[in-house]
Write an enzyme that holds these catalytic residues in place. Structure first.
Site, PDB file in Angstrom:
ATOM      1  N   ARG A  17       0.800  -1.230   0.000  1.00 26.84           N
ATOM      2  CA  ARG A  17       0.000   0.000   0.000  1.00 26.84           C
ATOM      3  C   ARG A  17       0.829   1.274   0.000  1.00 26.84           C
ATOM      4  O   ARG A  17       0.289   2.358  -0.198  1.00 26.84           O
ATOM      5  CB  ARG A  17      -0.952  -0.010   1.198  1.00 26.84           C
ATOM      6  CG  ARG A  17      -2.163  -0.907   0.976  1.00 26.84           C
ATOM      7  CD  ARG A  17      -3.081  -0.913   2.171  1.00 26.84           C
ATOM      8  NE  ARG A  17      -2.580  -1.776   3.237  1.00 26.84           N
ATOM      9  CZ  ARG A  17      -3.139  -1.885   4.425  1.00 26.84           C
ATOM     10  NH1 ARG A  17      -4.212  -1.167   4.723  1.00 26.84           N
ATOM     11  NH2 ARG A  17      -2.635  -2.704   5.335  1.00 26.84           N
ATOM     12  N   ASP A 104       6.512  -1.225  11.826  1.00 26.67           N
ATOM     13  CA  ASP A 104       5.915  -0.050  11.191  1.00 26.67           C
ATOM     14  C   ASP A 104       5.061   0.739  12.182  1.00 26.67           C
ATOM     15  O   ASP A 104       4.056   1.338  11.813  1.00 26.67           O
ATOM     16  CB  ASP A 104       5.078  -0.462   9.979  1.00 26.67           C
ATOM     17  CG  ASP A 104       3.934  -1.419  10.338  1.00 26.67           C
ATOM     18  OD1 ASP A 104       3.800  -1.765  11.535  1.00 26.67           O
ATOM     19  OD2 ASP A 104       3.176  -1.805   9.433  1.00 26.67           O
ATOM     20  N   GLU A 156      -9.760 -10.067  13.981  1.00 26.96           N
ATOM     21  CA  GLU A 156      -9.236  -9.287  12.865  1.00 26.96           C
ATOM     22  C   GLU A 156     -10.378  -8.564  12.159  1.00 26.96           C
ATOM     23  O   GLU A 156     -11.461  -9.132  11.949  1.00 26.96           O
ATOM     24  CB  GLU A 156      -8.508 -10.194  11.867  1.00 26.96           C
ATOM     25  CG  GLU A 156      -7.191 -10.741  12.379  1.00 26.96           C
ATOM     26  CD  GLU A 156      -6.139  -9.649  12.530  1.00 26.96           C
ATOM     27  OE1 GLU A 156      -6.154  -8.683  11.747  1.00 26.96           O
ATOM     28  OE2 GLU A 156      -5.306  -9.766  13.448  1.00 26.96           O
ATOM     29  N   ASN A 171      -6.890  -3.368  18.897  1.00 28.86           N
ATOM     30  CA  ASN A 171      -5.566  -3.872  19.258  1.00 28.86           C
ATOM     31  C   ASN A 171      -4.508  -3.170  18.417  1.00 28.86           C
ATOM     32  O   ASN A 171      -4.573  -3.193  17.186  1.00 28.86           O
ATOM     33  CB  ASN A 171      -5.524  -5.386  19.009  1.00 28.86           C
ATOM     34  CG  ASN A 171      -4.145  -5.974  19.228  1.00 28.86           C
ATOM     35  OD1 ASN A 171      -3.369  -5.476  20.042  1.00 28.86           O
ATOM     36  ND2 ASN A 171      -3.835  -7.046  18.505  1.00 28.86           N
TER      37      ASN A 171
END
Length: 454
Positions: A17, A104, A156, A171
């Site tokens: 991305r 990241d 998720e 999270n």
């Protein structure tokens, strides 16, 4: 409970991305590669990081990591759970604690990791994870808590139901974990519907084993934010630069207009320095006490001494001793070294040259590949012609020389101590100490008159 011994920094993602040929973890953010922020946060807790990399970025990533940094290579991108398995296989440590974090998340701080460690100890938990209320429009896994406030599971986002996606707590992907327990539990994780092994499933493994999972919901929603796009990179950088300026201001630095002044994390500034609006401070720049950097100056990898003034100028790879004044609108290029008390006026340029104590270089001049003595006057329009089209040559100017306006000095050349060049001289031969040289080409015509400062 023992202090953390390890930190697994997961940095093997695909980075699609970012739309970049540069791996995401190597993109610069406030003066450091993204992955270095995560590594430095771990180091700040006293933990020993192991960085998990993909084979295609290993060589590049090692160039931005400390030379002794432990690295583990994840051969295939099989998810974060597999990345942790790779990290565990790379260490002989059996007990203690381990931080698991991503490469990241540049805004994650050592203080927050310490808070996770303390929470795990307080609760006797297998896992303490970092969470935040960052809204519902994000790709983070949602935290599902039980009636007692402990974590029941992490869902998720892409696998969550509509109701689960509306949960306010997400999270952020930083964990403090019992290493001995993790070694046994990691092998129980299985690929899910996406074909990947998600490390977030470790929460379910802990709960199934009857272990407690605690969560620290940080009040700062910018803490631990992930970076997947350049938009998120810019947002993280803004947070980091604000923190850097605030730290410097608390240490005694004045910023006239903080929001207009980006400062890299690697910059060091002494107390009582004043930074005016629009300045850019990058790389290994250091600024000594009581100096002032004027509006819209750029300092990159530059050392500035005490009581200096830099006005609206660009300094790259330069060194200024104490009491130096630069600008406005001057340019110091790599290798420029200005000794104490040097003054450089507007529209001057210095490159790979040393100007010694007390020398004054006035307007519209260029000095490159030169050694200039003490108390030299360099008149407006002076140029050292150091390049013959193939090679660079040196110019040497002795102490107390006077270089008249519009003098051209064709290197290699030596101007002796106390020598003088007339205005407009084109000097192609050495000038002996104390002599006056004039003309085109210049010739020495007589002893120069001794000059005294008024």
């Amino acid at each position: 409970m023992s202090a953390p011994q390890l930190a697994f920094v997961l940095a093997a993602g695909q980075s699609k991305r970012m739309r970049s040929r540069i791996p995401k973890i190597l993109h610069p953010c406030a003066g450091k590669a993204l992955v270095r922020w995560s590594v430095d946060a771990a180091l700040g807790t006293g933990a020993r990081p192991i960085v998990v990399l993909s084979p295609d970025v290993e060589e590049q990533a090692r160039s931005v990591l400390p030379p002794d940094m432990a690295v583990a290579v994840q051969p295939q991108m099989r998810g974060t759970g597999d990345a942790v398995r790779v990290a565990i296989a790379a260490t002989k440590e059996r007990d203690g604690e381990v931080f698991v974090l991503y490469g990241d998340t540049p805004t994650l701080s050592a203080a927050t990791l310490d808070r996770l460690r303390a929470l795990r100890s307080e609760r006797g938990a297998a896992i303490a994870l970092l969470s935040a209320a960052v809204g519902t429009d994000n790709a983070y896994g949602r935290v599902v808590r039980d009636a007692g406030g402990d974590v029941r599971r992490i869902v998720e986002s892409r696998l969550a139901t509509p109701e689960e996606r509306r949960l306010p707590e997400s999270n952020l992907g930083a964990y403090a974990i019992d290493l001995a327990w993790l070694r046994g539990a990691i092998g129980t994780l299985r690929p899910n519907a996406t074909g990947e092994i998600f490390f977030t499933d470790i929460v379910g493994a802990a709960i199934d084993a009857g272990r407690t999972v605690a969560a620290f919901c940080t009040p700062d929603p910018g803490e631990g934010m992930g970076v997947n796009t350049r938009v998120e990179l810019a947002a993280a950088e803004a947070i980091l630069r604000r923190r850097i300026r605030e730290r410097l201001m608390l240490d005694g630095v004045t910023f006239r207009d903080p929001d207009t002044t980006p400062v890299d994390d690697t910059v060091r500034i002494a107390a009582d320095v004043v930074i005016d609006r629009g300045c850019v401070l990058e790389g290994t720049t250091t600024i000594g006490a009581d100096s002032r950097v004027g509006p819209y100056s750029i300092l990159r990898d530059t050392t500035v001494g005490a009581r200096c003034v830099v006005e609206a100028s660009v300094l790259e790879g330069a060194t200024l001793e104490d009491d130096v004044r630069i600008g406005p609108y001057s340019h110091l290029r790599p290798g420029a070294y200005l000794e104490q008390g040097v003054g450089m006026g507007n529209f001057g340029e210095v490159k790979a040259a040393r100007l010694r104590k007390g020398t004054k270089m006035h307007h519209f001049s260029y000095v490159g590949d030169a050694d200039v003595g003490e108390r030299v006057n360099i008149g407006a329009g002076t140029i050292t012609m150091n390049f013959d089209g193939l090679n660079k040559h040196r110019t040497t100017i002795g102490n107390d020389a006077f270089i008249g306006s519009d003098t051209l000095l064709r290197a290699p050349i030596t101007i002796g101590e106390g020598a003088v060049t007339g205005a407009g001289a084109v000097v192609t031969k050495d000038v002996a100490p104390g002599m006056l040289a004039v003309g085109v080409p210049a010739r020495a015509i007589k002893k120069a008159e001794k000059r005294t400062k008024r």
